[in-house]
Each structure stands twice: as C-alpha cells, then as structure tokens.
Enzyme design. Structure first.
Site, short mmCIF file in Angstrom:
data_model
loop_
_atom_site.label_atom_id
_atom_site.label_comp_id
_atom_site.label_asym_id
_atom_site.label_seq_id
_atom_site.Cartn_x
_atom_site.Cartn_y
_atom_site.Cartn_z
N TYR A 1 6.03 16.98 62.37
CA TYR A 1 6.24 18.17 62.62
C TYR A 1 5.97 19.03 61.07
O TYR A 1 5.49 19.94 61.10
CB TYR A 1 7.61 18.73 63.27
CG TYR A 1 7.91 20.08 63.21
CD1 TYR A 1 7.49 21.05 64.20
CD2 TYR A 1 8.97 20.61 62.23
CE1 TYR A 1 7.96 22.40 64.24
CE2 TYR A 1 9.42 22.03 62.35
CZ TYR A 1 8.81 22.88 63.21
OH TYR A 1 9.02 24.16 63.42
N ALA B 111 2.65 19.15 60.13
CA ALA B 111 1.80 20.08 60.60
C ALA B 111 1.93 21.57 60.24
O ALA B 111 1.13 22.21 59.85
CB ALA B 111 1.97 19.79 62.35
#
Length: 269
Positions: free
Chosen positions: A157, A160
């Site tokens: 996460y 990203a």
C-alpha cells in the site's frame, strides 16, 4: 492582477471524483459542487454512488476505475451529460494488511490496482481529451502520509501511495505545456463514515498526542484543499503534494508527551 473572491469559484466547470461514494471522496465531491462545479462521481459501489450523487446533486456513474473499458465508458457518459471535465480527483483506493514476508503476488497486484493503476487510467484519458480540445485543467490525486514514511505491515500500500506522489511530479512536467496542473493531497488520520462506525474520535484515544494539532482531520478539511487546487487560486501550483495531516509529516516521530504535553521523540521511559 489582484486576486478576487471569484477566483475560488468553479462555476461552469465539470469535475470527476473517483471513489466519491463515501469518505474523503464524497466530501471532495460535495465541496466542488458547493463552489459551482458540475460533478460526476465514478464509484464502483452502485448503492453508495447513487446515494452520494442524490445528496450532492451530482451525476452518479457506477464504474470500477481499475478497468480501462469502464473508465472509457464513464468518461463518455460524463461528456454527454455534463460536458468535458477539466477537474479530476483521483480518490479511489483501498488498503489491507500485507506484511512483507506474507504478501502474495495477487495481494501486491490488488493493492497496486486499487491505489495506483487507476491514477494512470483516469489521468491519461481525461488529459488526452483536454489536450485535444486545447483546454487547461487541474488533476488532483489523493495519496497518503504512508507514501513518504515507512508503514510496517503495509508495504505494498505504501509503495503504491509513494508511486502516486512520484507520478504526480512527472505528470505535472509532461502536462504543464498544455496548461494542465497536477497535484496531490496526502491526508493522515481523517474522520470518515468508516471511522465513525468504529466510534469516531472516541476510538482514536491518544491520537492527539501524535498529531501536532491535537485531533484527527475532517473530510471537509481535505475538500477545502481540493477546491483550492481545482481553482484559479492555485494557478501557479503544480507537481506538489500538500500534506493535510495536522502536522504529522512535519513531526517525523515527535509527539506530545501525554503527561507533560511537551514534545518528545520516541517512546517515553
């Protein structure tokens, strides 16, 4: 030329907000509409999409922005019903725990698609249209403080979200000659419907010691920055990530000692 109150208004412009059915996205959609924009919400959950659109007075389009064909269809419908969007807010995203040694390829790909792939798809489609029409615009992506700091248990996460920040910088340079500005907003702890269901601010015991301003953020505070970035008021601002986080990024590990209130670095003894 002196600034004027009208410079913050978005009247006559069309805005797209992805993931606008709830939380920060819904708050941003409402904020843009309040300042005059005609708003299209692209949201994969049909129920929350319809509810948000009705309450805001927006066009609700049920679409999964991770899928290029659905993005193309949503843009075509937006063009037909509202006009050419000159404001895009890439807000869609998702998160789940993914410790480094346990992250599967499917888990990695899912987090990439949920948080970064759609930023390319939506930015690219709308920017191509603006360039072709010779129209400037503002593209805003919602990233996270996790994109600039370690996030144990959430490596995919965080990677990203870091990608969103770098993509924002590069896209800003490539699109600047076309009058298209590209910026990002990086929130930290923000009160949303999901957090409210868990007890709201009461569930965040101790957060005031971590956040220099002493409380979590509110979606309207994120929305106000999105309105600024979409408007003429930020006409010379591009390639930037604004941390709307109550000061946690600046704190870099410093926090208020719960006993003395003084700043302390690291855990107290």
């Amino acid at each position: 030329m002196a600034i004027a109150p009208a410079d913050i208004m978005l009247t006559g412009r069309v805005a797209v907000v992805t993931g606008g059915g709830a939380g920060i996205g819904r708050g941003i959609a409402a904020g843009l509409a309040a300042f005059g924009a005609s708003v299209a919400i692209w949201e994969r959950d049909p129920q929350s999409c319809a509810g948000a659109a009705e309450s805001i007075g927006a066009l609700g389009i049920a679409a999964d922005v991770r899928d290029s064909a659905q993005v193309d269809d949503a843009l075509q419908r937006t063009n037909a019903e509202l006009g050419v969007p000159s404001i895009l807010v890439n807000n869609a995203g998702g998160v789940f725990s993914s410790p480094l040694l346990e992250t599967s390829e499917n888990g990695w790909d899912a987090l990439y698609r949920a948080n970064l792939r759609h930023v390319l798809l939506c930015t690219q489609r709308i920017a191509r249209q603006l360039v072709s029409a010779g129209i400037g615009g503002s593209i805003i992506s919602v990233t996270s403080i996790e994109g600039v700091r370690a996030a144990p248990g959430y490596a995919a996460y965080a990677a990203a979200k870091a990608g969103v920040i770098n993509y924002t910088q590069t896209a800003a340079l490539e699109l600047a000659p076309h009058g298209i500005r590209v910026n990002a907003i990086a929130p930290d702890i923000t009160l949303t419907e999901g957090l409210a269901r868990l007890g709201g601010e009461a569930a965040l015991t101790g957060v005031g010691h971590v956040v220099p301003l002493g409380r979590p953020g509110h979606v309207d505070e994120i929305a106000s920055v999105a309105v600024f970035l979409a408007s003429k008021m930020s006409g010379y601002l591009t390639g930037q990530t604004l941390h709307v986080d109550g000061g946690t990024h600046a704190a870099s590990g410093w926090y208020h000692d719960p006993k003395t209130g003084a700043y302390r670095l690291g855990p107290s003894g």
